[in-house]
Design an enzyme around this catalytic site. Structure first.
Site, PDB file in Angstrom:
ATOM      1  N   SER A   1     -32.526 -33.153 -17.220  1.00 34.28           N
ATOM      2  CA  SER A   1     -32.706 -33.589 -15.780  1.00 34.28           C
ATOM      3  C   SER A   1     -32.918 -35.071 -15.880  1.00 34.28           C
ATOM      4  CB  SER A   1     -33.976 -32.773 -15.399  1.00 34.28           C
ATOM      5  OG  SER A   1     -34.036 -33.039 -13.925  1.00 34.28           O
TER       6      SER A   1
ATOM      7  N   ASP B   1     -28.071 -29.585 -17.654  1.00 37.19           N
ATOM      8  CA  ASP B   1     -28.334 -29.039 -16.363  1.00 37.19           C
ATOM      9  C   ASP B   1     -28.864 -30.434 -15.240  1.00 37.19           C
ATOM     10  OD1 ASP B   1     -28.121 -26.697 -14.988  1.00 37.19           O
ATOM     11  OD2 ASP B   1     -30.168 -26.795 -14.205  1.00 37.19           O
TER      12      ASP B   1
ATOM     13  N   HIS C   1     -33.103 -23.765 -14.335  1.00 36.60           N
ATOM     14  CA  HIS C   1     -32.974 -24.982 -14.655  1.00 36.60           C
ATOM     15  C   HIS C   1     -33.720 -25.368 -15.974  1.00 36.60           C
ATOM     16  CE1 HIS C   1     -32.966 -29.452 -13.849  1.00 36.60           C
ATOM     17  NE2 HIS C   1     -34.239 -29.485 -13.899  1.00 36.60           N
TER      18      HIS C   1
END
Length: 419
Positions: A214, A240, A372
């Site tokens: 992230s 991701d 996630h």
């Protein structure tokens, strides 16, 4: 046995195949009893010794009765029902996945103490191990990579892992923890790498693979694009996050933050919320990483339902959100080194990355059954991808094809004669 009963049984037996399948044990016993009774009746002249003739509807040898009786047969080695174990949400200490805890201080920033979890690579003059350097996302900590670190070392025992807490997160403390701009976080990561090298007494860096999740993906790409790690950088992996979907998701960030509990009564309750809300789909990883996300309030009374609060106020980081991700795809494709992108779904790809993927500029891996936090939900699969990525890019294992001139050069002891 009455004549009516005999005729019923004979008609029933005629309908059976010539070689019928072996019936259940209870049917075999019933048929043998009936056969003996028929033989006895034949010898006694057809009398039934005063017993009333059985009704076809209530006869235990009927197909309906046999079908119902076979349903009650229990397997010989059937396991008794096991009581369901109650899930545990007790924290797991960091020592189960890292060998050291570093607190690094730079002479240039004496007020800053960088905290990291570390397992050094195996030192070998002929084959030194690589160093996987992780950077977590916003609101997380270095313990987010605990299971991934263990899985990597299981597949590649010579590898080392360095998983720091960035400023404003975990136990890293700086003079300005509110400055979470991309350039500051990238400089902090570079400083932690140099301080770790000094701590270990390295004269040069081992082969480095950067891994970011992230926000951490944006940080490692920015550092890779700067070229400040030089030839030590083999490649970088992003988990991701892509520019387009990340910027789109920022609009719903406030809605997500408002839906979270503001605090918990205990660490176990915080771990349970992350698991039940499917924020983290791996309960073991939640038991390791969640405790570092919470801190107990000094003035919390006994039994306070919000005694444990979030360590990082994500809402206060809003001024930096857009700066984290703008230009991410361009830098990811242009930086020098191997490139790996691991996503939880192909819908996260933006146009620039789709074009780059079709041109073969980077490796793409999709793990559709995770959330996630791909590295926490599926640490073994993520580790296997990272180890294979390292082995494909390691320079000591690269075998270059022979030069064209060497292909036509005769080997020693061989002579060619023109005809």
């Amino acid at each position: 046995m009455s004549d009516l009963h005999k005729e019923f049984l004979k008609a029933k037996l005629r309908r059976l195949p010539l070689e019928p399948p072996m019936p259940p044990t209870n049917q075999l016993s019933e048929l043998s009893i009936l056969s003996e009774e028929m033989e006895e009746e034949a010898e006694d002249g057809g009398t039934n010794h005063g017993r009333p003739p059985p009704s076809p509807l209530t006869d235990d040898s009927s197909s309906a009765s046999s079908a119902s009786s076979t349903g009650t047969i229990k397997p010989l080695f059937a396991r008794p029902p096991q009581p369901r174990k109650k899930p545990t949400f007790d924290p797991i200490p960091w020592q189960t996945h890292f060998s050291q805890e570093l607190r690094l201080t730079s002479p240039d920033s004496p007020n800053a103490t960088f905290h990291a979890y570390f397992t050094p690579p195996l030192a070998s003059p002929t084959n030194p191990g690589p160093l996987f350097i992780f950077h977590h996302g916003a609101g997380s900590s270095g313990l987010s990579f605990a299971l991934l670190a263990t899985s990597i070392r299981r597949l590649l025992p010579s590898a080392g892992v360095l998983s720091p807490d960035c400023r404003g997160h975990g136990e890293t403390v700086t003079s300005d923890d509110s400055d979470l701009s991309l350039s500051t976080l990238s400089a902090d990561l570079l400083a932690m790498i140099h301080l770790t090298a000094q701590h270990c007494g390295w004269t040069k860096f081992p082969e480095i693979v950067l891994v970011g999740h992230s926000l951490g993906g944006a940080v490692v790409v920015d550092l890779a694009a700067s070229g400040k790690l030089g030839a030590a950088l083999l490649g970088y992996a992003v988990l991701d996050v892509v520019e387009g979907s990340a910027i789109d998701a920022l609009q719903s960030m406030h809605t997500y933050l408002s839906s979270r509990p503001s605090g918990f009564a205990s660490l176990s309750q915080g771990i349970e919320w992350h698991t039940r809300s499917r924020t983290l789909r791996n309960p073991t990883s939640a038991r390791i990483s969640v405790p570092a996300l919470l801190t107990r309030q000094a003035d919390a009374a006994e039994g306070d339902s919000r005694a444990w609060r979030w360590r990082t106020d994500l809402a206060s980081t809003q001024p930096f959100w857009e700066g984290w991700f703008v230009g991410l795809s361009r830098k990811f494709l242009s930086a020098v080194g191997g490139k790996l992108l691991i996503l939880a779904g192909t819908d996260r790809l933006d146009k620039e990355l789709m074009i780059g993927q079709m041109q073969g500029k980077y490796q793409l891996l999709v793990l559709p059954e995770v959330g996630h936090f791909v590295h926490e939900d599926a640490p073994e699969k993520t580790a296997a991808a990272l180890v294979e990525f390292y082995r494909r890019n390691v320079r000591s294992a690269l075998v270059l094809p022979p030069k064209v001139g060497d292909m036509y050069r005769p080997a020693a002891g061989m002579h060619y004669t023109s005809i």
